[in-house]
Design an enzyme around this catalytic site. Sequence first.
Site, PDB file in Angstrom:
ATOM      1  N   LYS A   1      13.425  15.954  -4.907  1.00 35.19           N
ATOM      2  CA  LYS A   1      13.783  16.821  -3.835  1.00 35.19           C
ATOM      3  C   LYS A   1      13.386  16.621  -2.539  1.00 35.19           C
ATOM      4  O   LYS A   1      11.832  16.313  -2.460  1.00 35.19           O
ATOM      5  CB  LYS A   1      13.550  18.380  -4.220  1.00 35.19           C
ATOM      6  CG  LYS A   1      14.406  18.744  -5.568  1.00 35.19           C
ATOM      7  CD  LYS A   1      15.901  18.723  -5.441  1.00 35.19           C
ATOM      8  CE  LYS A   1      16.558  19.126  -6.872  1.00 35.19           C
ATOM      9  NZ  LYS A   1      16.244  20.545  -7.139  1.00 35.19           N
TER      10      LYS A   1
ATOM     11  N   GLU B   1      30.945  22.477 -21.482  1.00 33.11           N
ATOM     12  CA  GLU B   1      31.191  23.033 -20.087  1.00 33.11           C
ATOM     13  C   GLU B   1      32.593  22.255 -19.256  1.00 33.11           C
ATOM     14  O   GLU B   1      32.643  22.418 -18.117  1.00 33.11           O
ATOM     15  CB  GLU B   1      29.865  22.826 -18.956  1.00 33.11           C
ATOM     16  CG  GLU B   1      28.811  23.398 -19.750  1.00 33.11           C
ATOM     17  CD  GLU B   1      27.688  23.363 -18.879  1.00 33.11           C
ATOM     18  OE1 GLU B   1      27.459  23.033 -17.721  1.00 33.11           O
ATOM     19  OE2 GLU B   1      26.417  23.488 -19.375  1.00 33.11           O
TER      20      GLU B   1
ATOM     21  N   TRP C   1      20.496  27.687  -4.956  1.00 36.86           N
ATOM     22  CA  TRP C   1      21.543  26.712  -4.815  1.00 36.86           C
ATOM     23  C   TRP C   1      22.776  27.497  -4.322  1.00 36.86           C
ATOM     24  O   TRP C   1      24.058  26.944  -4.499  1.00 36.86           O
ATOM     25  CB  TRP C   1      21.931  26.095  -5.909  1.00 36.86           C
ATOM     26  CG  TRP C   1      20.924  24.937  -6.533  1.00 36.86           C
ATOM     27  CD1 TRP C   1      19.961  24.491  -5.692  1.00 36.86           C
ATOM     28  CD2 TRP C   1      21.027  24.266  -7.660  1.00 36.86           C
ATOM     29  NE1 TRP C   1      19.285  23.639  -6.368  1.00 36.86           N
ATOM     30  CE2 TRP C   1      19.824  23.437  -7.569  1.00 36.86           C
ATOM     31  CE3 TRP C   1      21.902  24.031  -8.891  1.00 36.86           C
ATOM     32  CZ2 TRP C   1      19.755  22.375  -8.365  1.00 36.86           C
ATOM     33  CZ3 TRP C   1      21.518  23.007  -9.699  1.00 36.86           C
ATOM     34  CH2 TRP C   1      20.384  22.346  -9.748  1.00 36.86           C
TER      35      TRP C   1
ATOM     36  N   GLU D   1      12.138  23.793  -6.416  1.00 41.16           N
ATOM     37  CA  GLU D   1      12.608  23.679  -5.138  1.00 41.16           C
ATOM     38  C   GLU D   1      12.478  24.784  -4.222  1.00 41.16           C
ATOM     39  O   GLU D   1      12.499  24.616  -3.063  1.00 41.16           O
ATOM     40  CB  GLU D   1      14.108  23.564  -5.275  1.00 41.16           C
ATOM     41  CG  GLU D   1      14.875  23.143  -4.027  1.00 41.16           C
ATOM     42  CD  GLU D   1      16.503  23.162  -4.484  1.00 41.16           C
ATOM     43  OE1 GLU D   1      17.097  23.878  -3.967  1.00 41.16           O
ATOM     44  OE2 GLU D   1      16.771  22.241  -5.312  1.00 41.16           O
TER      45      GLU D   1
ATOM     46  N   HIS E   1      15.809  24.584 -18.668  1.00 43.61           N
ATOM     47  CA  HIS E   1      15.933  23.068 -18.210  1.00 43.61           C
ATOM     48  C   HIS E   1      15.404  23.023 -16.710  1.00 43.61           C
ATOM     49  O   HIS E   1      16.020  23.979 -16.032  1.00 43.61           O
ATOM     50  CB  HIS E   1      17.344  22.588 -18.338  1.00 43.61           C
ATOM     51  CG  HIS E   1      17.426  21.255 -17.872  1.00 43.61           C
ATOM     52  ND1 HIS E   1      16.828  20.032 -18.415  1.00 43.61           N
ATOM     53  CD2 HIS E   1      18.061  20.919 -16.710  1.00 43.61           C
ATOM     54  CE1 HIS E   1      16.917  19.187 -17.597  1.00 43.61           C
ATOM     55  NE2 HIS E   1      17.781  19.433 -16.646  1.00 43.61           N
TER      56      HIS E   1
ATOM     57  N   HIS F   1      21.596   9.954 -14.039  1.00 45.71           N
ATOM     58  CA  HIS F   1      21.978   9.596 -12.759  1.00 45.71           C
ATOM     59  C   HIS F   1      22.045   8.208 -12.479  1.00 45.71           C
ATOM     60  O   HIS F   1      22.368   7.893 -11.451  1.00 45.71           O
ATOM     61  CB  HIS F   1      20.918  10.329 -11.830  1.00 45.71           C
ATOM     62  CG  HIS F   1      20.860  11.700 -11.747  1.00 45.71           C
ATOM     63  ND1 HIS F   1      20.196  12.277 -12.799  1.00 45.71           N
ATOM     64  CD2 HIS F   1      21.626  12.600 -11.067  1.00 45.71           C
ATOM     65  CE1 HIS F   1      20.342  13.523 -12.615  1.00 45.71           C
ATOM     66  NE2 HIS F   1      21.242  13.985 -11.470  1.00 45.71           N
TER      67      HIS F   1
ATOM     68  N   CYS G   1      19.315  15.436 -17.860  1.00 48.72           N
ATOM     69  CA  CYS G   1      20.118  16.281 -17.221  1.00 48.72           C
ATOM     70  C   CYS G   1      21.541  16.367 -17.840  1.00 48.72           C
ATOM     71  O   CYS G   1      21.678  15.586 -18.966  1.00 48.72           O
ATOM     72  CB  CYS G   1      20.393  16.113 -15.736  1.00 48.72           C
ATOM     73  SG  CYS G   1      20.625  17.299 -14.751  1.00 48.72           S
TER      74      CYS G   1
END
Length: 763
Positions: free
Chosen positions: A121, A493, A570, A614, A650, A703, A735
């Site tokens: 981040k 999801e 977020w 974050e 997570h 990613h 992730c």
Amino acid sequence: MTTVHNLGFPRIGAKRELKFALESYWKGESSRDALKGLGAELRKRHWDNQAGLDLVPVGDFAFYDQVLDMSFTLGNLPERVSGFQGDQLDNYFRVARGRSAQSAAEHRSCCGGVAAGEMTKWFDTNYHYIVPEFTAATEFKLDASRLLEQLAEARKQGVKAKPVIVGPVTYLALGKAKDDSNKLALLPALLVAYAQLLNALAAQGVEWVQVDEPILVTELHADWQHAFNLAYHELKACPVKLLVATYFGQLQENLYLAANLPVAGLHIDAINGDDDIRPVLNLLSGHKVLSLGVINGRNIWKTDLTAVLEWLEPLAERLGDKLWIAPSCSLLHVPVDLDSEQKLDAEITSWLAYAVQKLDELQVLAQALRAGRDSVKEALAANQAALAARRSSPRVNNPAVQQAIAEIDAGLGARKSSYPTRAAEQAALLKLPAYPTTTIGSFPQTAEIRHARSQFKAGTLNEADYKAAMQAEIARSVHEQEALGLDVLVHGEAERNDMVEYFGEQLDGYAFSQFGWVQSYGSRCVKPPILFGDISRPRAMTVEWISYAQSLTSKPMKGMLTGPVTILNWSFVRDDQPRSVSCKQLALAIRAEVLDLEKAGVSVIQIDEAALREGLPLRKAQWKKYLDWAVESFRITANGVDDRTQIHTHMCYSEFNDIIASIADMDADVITIETSRSDMELLDAFDNFNYPNQIGPGVYDIHSPNIPTQEHIEQLMKKAAERIPASRLWVNPDCGLKTRQWAEVLPALTNMVAAAKALRQAA
């Protein structure tokens, strides 16, 4: 006259044009020239958006990340990407994501997969950057072509250009030594490259260069403070004027250092560092420019322009043409243009300002300073009317929610029994093998899923057909997981557009934009929901979907939720009450969902807190206050369940070694984390901290399109077992798999399950 400038503009495009162009190129569906052409088109459009400014940033556009751009400008490329065919853009994407493009024949010979650069981040934002890599042998070789080409484009368009670069000390500080070397030992060689860059810009007639040094708002060791003096005394000979830009916080003990650097100007974040303004006036020499970030570059609420003028006007009178005004930081962190919104509630729209509107606010302030408030009295009156309407709106305050917050006590966040007792009951219920396997929650969001969602939102697909389409996708995910042999399943999801937006859409106190997109990393964009009022949950949000998925399998099915701290961090959060209060409102709402899932027979519930770290203040002295209410909010959410209900959480792409005690205090039964890109370095925290519960170190870098081998996964898990007892280890990706394709996911998970089985046999 006060100078008006900007520190950076969103690069994704008002309708995410850059995202779609990148993904098309990566798939081999479009050419390199098409991608570069789209980049040029966006730059031109964004410079037009900033045409009224006295100075416009150039070099803030990137195809992936501005820190990665700086690495390539400095010639600091990892050794593993050398020796490939292709041009610089190919190597650029290899470092960013492990490979450049695929599927197109012209790319096959040049775009093999390599390990992607580590990603983390950008300070306390939801933007991610590719971490620079250093070794004792690192050399820097300037390639100024990117910046010079963009400068030429801007000049051709008549832009009053101010090149923007990441400063040398921040660049070093953000990087990671891949051996035992001292990063600061590289500073002299690095400064040679920076001097060459500044001289190259001067040769093109550049007067001002913005040098971003946000690391100045953090607590710096004396060696790093000395590095600033060394760096800027070395660079002062360059024939350009340097504006050192700081943002995201206060300079505090670094204020004297920053004010006395041998540069032409200093930018201070007047939103988050307003306490620095008065002291800096007494420290900054009369010949230096003071740039003040007077418009919030990280949130979307309208600025109280009259309130800003109250304190800004005396400064303008005192400083004259040495006062510059700008947003607090780059506008990268807000959407592009509010005028794009056609469906957002009109009342809430009237309270907001996106990037273009923030620059309009800046122009109103500048005009008031130059010609008096009467010259902009209509704009000031409209601004005050909008602020007053927001304050008095009955949609903002809910007395029932406020009463519930007042009644929170310590018992609400405590599990019934300690972890060892819970673990025994959960083991008896779940009957999982050693090294249990699971995924983080999402499976690929296919074109079919997105098409069905789009049709449903447009009203061309009825609710029953949409539900059937989503159930079919859920059934596919369950079937694939059972075929793979995973131990704890997820429903995939399919019904969720975003892990935060999905929940916000079902909570009172939230609003949703149509084009409020911001970049998270690369082509990954998020559309943060707008938290404008007190939060409550009118009805269950996930129970029906999870219950359906559980009905398809006898294996444990995880209930998937996003935690209150992540939803808060977020979102675009209301600025009229403490963030801690909003977070606890979210905690009570998600707690109700947790309890409803448990009542429905769901025995494993994951509450993602990907953004916990974050939200940390940039100064360690302020961490405790934040962590106290953040951990309390998670515990309120999670800890009303029975001992047999296993709670997972997570966290991804966050260096959290220094807050491991707070993570342990969350008391989740299982925590899953990102460790694949860092080669298990994040587990260093467990060398000196005896983490008491179970942990799943991510072994599959989702990613990157690269598929991890079974051997690689086994190696990572063996490294993990050196620090954490094997009996408490899980095997999982780092992730969710939403952004990947099934063709990548299935072989990767096949290898992951095979690795877990091999580890069990070897135990």
